[in-house]
Design an enzyme around this catalytic site. Structure first.
Site, short mmCIF file in Angstrom:
data_model
loop_
_atom_site.label_atom_id
_atom_site.label_comp_id
_atom_site.label_asym_id
_atom_site.label_seq_id
_atom_site.Cartn_x
_atom_site.Cartn_y
_atom_site.Cartn_z
N GLY A 1 2.72 2.31 10.69
CA GLY A 1 3.64 3.42 10.51
C GLY A 1 4.36 3.85 11.78
CG ASN B 1 -1.74 1.21 1.40
OD1 ASN B 1 -1.79 2.05 0.51
ND2 ASN B 1 -2.42 1.32 2.54
CD1 TRP B 2 3.81 1.28 -2.61
CD2 TRP B 2 4.05 2.55 -4.45
NE1 TRP B 2 4.82 0.74 -3.36
CE2 TRP B 2 4.99 1.49 -4.50
CE3 TRP B 2 4.02 3.46 -5.50
CZ2 TRP B 2 5.88 1.33 -5.56
CZ3 TRP B 2 4.91 3.30 -6.56
CH2 TRP B 2 5.83 2.25 -6.59
CE LYS B 3 -0.15 3.06 4.79
NZ LYS B 3 -0.04 3.13 6.24
CD GLU C 1 -2.88 5.31 6.91
OE1 GLU C 1 -2.88 5.33 5.67
OE2 GLU C 1 -1.93 4.85 7.59
N GLY D 1 3.05 -1.22 4.18
CA GLY D 1 3.06 0.19 3.83
C GLY D 1 4.46 0.64 3.44
N GLY D 2 5.15 1.27 4.37
CA GLY D 2 6.45 1.89 4.10
C GLY D 2 7.44 0.98 3.40
CG HIS E 1 -5.73 1.76 5.37
ND1 HIS E 1 -5.32 2.65 6.33
CD2 HIS E 1 -4.69 0.93 5.16
CE1 HIS E 1 -4.07 2.36 6.68
NE2 HIS E 1 -3.66 1.31 5.98
CB SER F 1 5.54 -1.78 11.85
OG SER F 1 5.09 -0.46 12.12
CD GLU G 1 -3.18 -2.56 7.29
OE1 GLU G 1 -2.12 -2.83 6.72
OE2 GLU G 1 -3.81 -1.51 7.10
#
Ligand code: 13P
Length: 248
Positions: free
Chosen positions: A168, A8-10, A94, A228-229, A92, A207, A162
């Site tokens: 994150g 997920n590049w957000k 977010e 994610g990251g 998600h 993470s 999640e």
């Protein structure tokens, strides 16, 4: 069941990031697991072209519940499919937090995704306050009951657990915490959908990094990850893919 690593590049990545996407695809010409990257919507069409003929699938990060109409700034599920997306992340944390998305809305979006032939990756997870209050499994049950349509199948749906406090933050849920929730999700969907639920993939997210992926993938009912990251660069994403392949 074929396991899945999804990235997920957000809200990260301009056209220069297509090189990272090509590098990820090139590093895994015949993966033993499914590979998906969900770039920002602005890159979807170019990402689909850049990965055409490779085993790397492209997905969206959200869609509207309606197929078209007067919804300024929104993107529909058929539009994602038209760009070459095969999946879409929905609900998600977010989006639940920043855009006040409810379980009912997430379910309606999932139905729209099914209609467009997309796989819905439905995200659920508790906040730190909910965990500390001992409410984790109640929250998970409510989110599953409310967000996952009755027509969900192993073919059209994936569930991503999640924990909000692990996203994150560099804080990873313990293996016991992950196992408890993943077993609970499997029991819940088996009670609801019967044996068909055994093929529905459950991803852990929060993470996930090269250094912790292998132990997370060893937990029962973890069928992959939503990253994610660490999905932005091939050097971080590839070891996670290899860790999942190592479980096969
Ligand atoms: P991080 O891997 O950056 O913690 O993000 C997880 C996530 O939210 C994936 O959807």
């Amino acid at each position: 069941m074929r396991k899945l690593v999804a990235g997920n590049w957000k809200m990260n990545g301009t056209r220069a990031a297509l090189d990272d996407l090509r590098a990820i695809a090139a590093a895994h010409p015949s993966p033993q697991v499914d590979l998906l990257i969900c770039p920002p919507a602005t890159l979807l069409a170019a990402a689909s072209s850049a990965t055409e003929g490779t085993p790397l699938y492209i997905g969206g990060q959200d869609c509207h519940a309606a197929p078209s109409g007067a919804h300024t700034g929104d993107i529909s599920a058929p539009m994602l499919a038209d760009c070459g997306a095969t999946a879409v992340i929905l609900g998600h944390s977010e989006r639940r937090e920043n855009h006040h998305e409810t379980n009912g809305l997430v379910r309606d979006k999932a139905l729209a995704a099914f209609d467009a032939g997309l796989t819905a990756i439905i995200c659920i997870g508790e906040t730190l306050a909910q965990r500390e209050a001992g409410d984790t499994l109640d929250v998970i049950r409510d989110q599953l009951d409310g967000s996952l349509p009755d027509t969900a199948t192993a073919a059209n749906s994936v569930i991503a657990y999640e924990p909000v406090w692990a996203i994150g933050t560099g804080k990873v849920a313990s293996l016991d915490q992950i196992g408890e929730v993943h077993d609970f999700i499997r029991e819940n969907i088996t009670a609801r959908f019967g044996d068909a639920a055994s093929g529905l993939r459950l991803l852990y997210g929060g993470s996930v990094k090269p250094g912790n992926a292998a132990e997370i993938f060893g937990v029962s009912n973890v069928d992959g990850a939503l990253v994610g990251g660490a999905s932005l660069k091939e050097v971080d994403f590839s070891p996670i893919i290899k860790a999942l392949e190592g479980t096969i």
